[in-house]
Enzyme design. Structure first.
Site, mmCIF file in Angstrom:
data_model
loop_
_atom_site.group_PDB
_atom_site.id
_atom_site.type_symbol
_atom_site.label_atom_id
_atom_site.label_comp_id
_atom_site.label_asym_id
_atom_site.label_seq_id
_atom_site.Cartn_x
_atom_site.Cartn_y
_atom_site.Cartn_z
ATOM 1 C CG LEU A 511 6.139 35.382 -2.270
ATOM 2 C CD1 LEU A 511 6.135 34.437 -3.459
ATOM 3 C CD2 LEU A 511 4.721 35.656 -1.814
ATOM 4 C CB VAL A 519 10.747 32.845 -2.599
ATOM 5 C CG1 VAL A 519 9.789 32.596 -3.744
ATOM 6 C CG2 VAL A 519 11.649 31.649 -2.393
ATOM 7 C CG ASP A 630 15.046 20.160 2.610
ATOM 8 O OD1 ASP A 630 14.892 19.745 3.775
ATOM 9 O OD2 ASP A 630 15.250 21.352 2.339
#
Ligand code: AMP
Length: 821
Positions: A511, A519, A630
């Protein structure tokens, strides 16, 4: 932005037009208007004359816009048309405006209870046709005015509502058809019973209810809120009750109406297309239909079936598959006896029930409101009257509660009376009196002291009975096991199962890749989609960070945070298993030319607000207080409905509540989103997240990346560019080009830019915290002026990456930096 440009063009055009108008705006008793003749308001906005709607041949006297003669906003003889062109409009000596036909019979007339010495009829710049004494311009002294007798259109400055002294009811009623202005079946009016509310009626029945005014908007419709373009006013006193809207900029033409099919709409004139563009069209879905679910039930348009009984209530006669019999509604599981003790169940985020049989008081507190409701056996619920500033005033309901619905935005708290024996979640927030509070504090202190003493005694007793050393050791061991168990409460996935689910981590299933590894998409045997984050063996994230992420996310639950389903630690592999977000991350939309078109303003605003709420939860509301550290577009995932979910807590760090500021010896985060104090000195606090949020908000509005932002005129960062536009009074130019915002949304978008700029201010202490940000985004309060942002120029970017000004060829990959300092 485009919309705005055209409005400016439009206003310029009209100022030219207006100065060239010399036609009369008045008629006196010795003058008349025959078919073909007209009156024009002094500024040239409106015209009065004879017309035939559509293909009909019948003649009416009406008022229309000069810009659009087919847009008739008022009709004098709507129920008494003329059959030919022989009509004459006159003012009589005693101040009546009359319309005569070919036989000199009066077919329509104004009314007045007073006479004037020198009556004159005048078409005002607002579109109001008034009869007044020539020398008296006081609106209070008008003999008659068309604004008191609206047809299908509510113009700015027109009152919708009642003069309670004279009994005059001003309401808007639809035309029968587009060719027949006679009064149709639908009307929008104020129902003055109980707490007055705006209703849409079909003949004599309520079709839909906008609700009462809660200080900010109507309880059933949060779309009408104060903003720089519209001023709304809801007046409620002994003499009158009315709603009115005004446009401070008179060069903007806006009208609201109820069309012949009964749909309330609002339009704005767009000079570019020379047409009226709808800016609000009421959604008359099932939940908007008055009392659709019957009494004591709530309607949720996002549920199927949409109706459900309120907590503690049962359907009178449930039908197959439908939990609520809509004609009967619901009844109490435990009937209320007057001599019983009662409690209140709090229902949040709802459209308050029909207020026609309610009672209200503007000055009471919510605590007093509860007290009064408790004392009266027939009081079924209470709520705040005005939601501004934490809420004030009191509304009490007596009898059935009908027409409650769940609102995605702007819903209110409703406290529903229940028998104390009724199981169910009691109202969370109790209103304690000071005395009660002291009693509770003293009581609980005594309890704690008592328990401590009992604990101590039993400990000493135990100590005597057992071998001390052995007991201690075994206890320590047990405790450690216990805390480990707590850490690993999440399901542990088997490595083989994850490998199977992801097709052995095939590239086709990949992904994306974040700072800590790739991922993958996976499908579990039962068909569930998952996303597997596989920690790279060579990434900076060690077992500690990994466990940190697992432990933190496992304990957090919020609709704007991505859900962790489990983890997998095996064969030197650390993996996190998340719910799968089909629309992936926000950056793939906002920075992509084609896909960005799929995000209209409403979706973007929903995303900004969702992220703000998620962050607020992390900072203030979660069990652990978390700084994300983040926050960036690629860490915002989007679900099926494009709702945002904050992801990637690997860098988040739990912090103590009183810890304002912390120093770290590692800089972790992504340039472009990093606050200046964090990037330069390693200082992080919740205000560093606020900075990142501000950058993100500006990126969402502009469709541009902060990092590597490039402009031919200057070398500023996106935040610097936004600031420049702001101080030059051109903030609209920040808005993404291919998005046309209607005026209503535009003011909202400008508010988001404003809040974004407040968040990216240089000094952390000037930045608002997230609870203020959420408030600022959801109400119309006045915002403070922003000061210059941090990273006004892009200097840090240039130092830290391959980005060079002027080349506009910034490497678009944002890198999560993990640097030793
Ligand atoms: P991360 O390591 O969390 O920054 O994720 C890297 C990329 O993987 C993201 O930008 C997304 O495109 C994708 N991704 C991460 N988590 C998910 C998820 N739960 N569902 C779908 N895509 C995801």
């Amino acid at each position: 932005m485009e919309a705005f440009t055209h409005l400016f063009v439009c206003s310029f055009f009209f100022s030219l037009l207006r100065t060239s108008i010399s036609q009369d705006s008045t008629i006196t008793p010795n003058q008349s208007i025959r078919d073909g003749g007209t009156l024009v308001s002094a500024d040239g906005s409106f015209q009065l004359g004879f017309f035939s709607p559509g293909n009909s041949k019948t003649r009416y006297v009406g008022i229309w816009y000069m810009i659009s003669s087919e847009t008739v906003v008022w009709v004098a003889n709507r129920n008494a048309p003329l059959n030919d062109q022989s009509g004459v409009l006159k003012v009589t000596d005693d101040g009546f405006l009359v319309l005569l036909n070919s036989t000199n019979s009066i077919v329509w007339s104004s009314n007045t209870s007073r006479t004037a010495e020198n009556p004159v009829a005048q078409l005002l710049d607002t579109g109001n046709l008034v009869v007044k004494d020539r020398i008296d311009d006081d609106p209070e002294k008008f003999l008659w005015q068309s604004f008191d007798y609206p047809c299908d259109t509510l113009l700015p400055k027109m009152k919708l509502g009642w003069n309670l002294v004279t009994g005059l009811d001003r309401f808007v009623s639809s035309w029968k058809s587009t060719e027949d202005p006679a009064q149709g079946e639908y009307s929008m009016r104020i129902d003055p019973r109980g707490l007055p509310q705006v209703v849409l009626m079909k003949r004599d029945s309520i079709l839909a209810r906008l609700g009462s005014w809660n200080g900010l908007h109507f309880t059933g419709y949060s779309g009408l809120r104060q903003n720089p373009i519209y001023n709304y006013e809801f007046v409620l006193n002994e003499k009158e009750v009315y709603f009115e809207y005004k446009l401070p900029d008179t060069s903007v033409f806006v009208r609201s109406m109820v069309n012949p099919s009964g749909v309330p709409q609002r339009f704005i004139w767009m000079d570019r297309t020379h047409s009226w563009e709808p800016i609000i069209t009421a959604q008359l879905d099932q939940c908007a239909i008055y009392a659709f679910c019957g009494s004591y039930a709530s309607c949720d348009i996002n549920n199927s079936p949409v109706c459900s009984c309120l907590e503690g209530f049962l359907s009178k006669s449930p039908k197959d598959g439908d939990p609520v019999d809509r004609s009967d509604g619901c009844v109490r599981m435990t009937p209320l006896e007057c001599n019983d003790r009662h409690k209140f169940l709090k229902r949040t985020g709802v459209k308050l029930p029909d207020t026609s049989s309610s009672w209200y008081n503007k000055s009471m507190t919510l605590e007093e409101c509860e007290g009064i409701c408790l004392k009266n056996c027939s009081c079924t619920a209470y709520a705040s009257l005005d939601v501004r500033g934490g809420g004030s005033g009191c509304v009490l309901w007596f009898g059935r509660l009908v027409d409650i619905s769940e609102l995605a935005e702007g819903g209110q708290d409703l406290y529903i009376r229940m028998a104390i024996s009724e199981p169910g979640r009691p109202e969370k927030k109790r209103h304690f009196s000071k005395k009660k509070l002291v009693a509770i504090i003293v009581g609980s202190t005594l309890l704690v002291v008592g328990m401590t003493i009992v604990g101590l005694v039993s400990y000493i007793w135990k100590k005597k009975l057992k071998n001390q050393e052995m007991t201690k050791r075994s206890q320590m061991k047990d405790n450690n096991n216990e805390s480990e168990k707590e850490d690993m409460e999440l399901p542990i996935f088997d490595m083989v199962a994850i490998a199977n689910a992801t097709d052995n981590f095939s590239n086709n299933n990949k992904l994306g890749e974040g700072g800590f590894g790739p991922v993958y998409k996976g499908i579990l045997p039962e068909g569930r989609n998952i996303a597997v984050k596989r920690l790279s063996k060579n990434s900076g994230q060690g077992l500690n960070e990994f466990k940190n992420e697992v432990n933190l996310i496992a304990k957090l639950q919020h609709r704007n945070l991505v859900k962790l389903l489990g983890s997998c630690i095996q064969e030197n592999e650390n993996m996190l298993i998340y719910e799968y977000m089909p629309n992936k991350s926000l950056d793939s939309f906002i920075f992509d030319k084609a896909k960005s078109k799929l995000l209209d303003w409403h979706k973007r605003i929903n995303i900004i607000r969702g992220v703000a709420k998620g962050l607020l939860y992390l900072h203030e509301d979660s069990r652990l207080k978390i700084i994300h550290r983040d926050l960036k577009a690629s860490n915002i995932l989007l679900d099926n409905n494009m709702n945002p979910k904050i992801s990637d807590f690997g860098l988040a760090r739990s912090f103590e509540e009183d810890q304002i500021d912390s120093k770290t010896n590692r800089i972790i985060g992504t340039y472009g989103y990093m606050s200046p104090e964090y990037a330069a000195h390693g200082q992080y606090s919740i205000k560093s997240d606020v900075f990142s949020f501000g950058v993100l908000a500006l990126e969402i509005v502009s469709g541009k990346k902060n990092r590597g932002f490039c402009h031919s005129d200057h070398h500023l960062s996106l935040t610097g560019h936004a600031w420049k536009l702001w101080i030059e009074d051109r903030p609209m130019e920040l808005i993404e080009d291919n998005l046309v915002a209607d005026l209503c949304t535009l003011s909202n978008v400008l508010r988001h830019i404003h809040v974004g700029l407040l968040c990216v201010q240089q000094r952390p202490k000037n930045r608002p915290n997230m609870s203020s940000v959420v408030q600022m985004l959801s109400n119309e309060s006045l915002l403070p002026k922003p000061k210059q942002p941090g990273f006004f120029t892009d200097s840090l970017e240039a130092d830290s990456s391959s980005t060079k000004h002027g080349t506009c060829s910034a490497n678009e990959i944002t890198i999560t930096l993990l640097e030793a300092r």
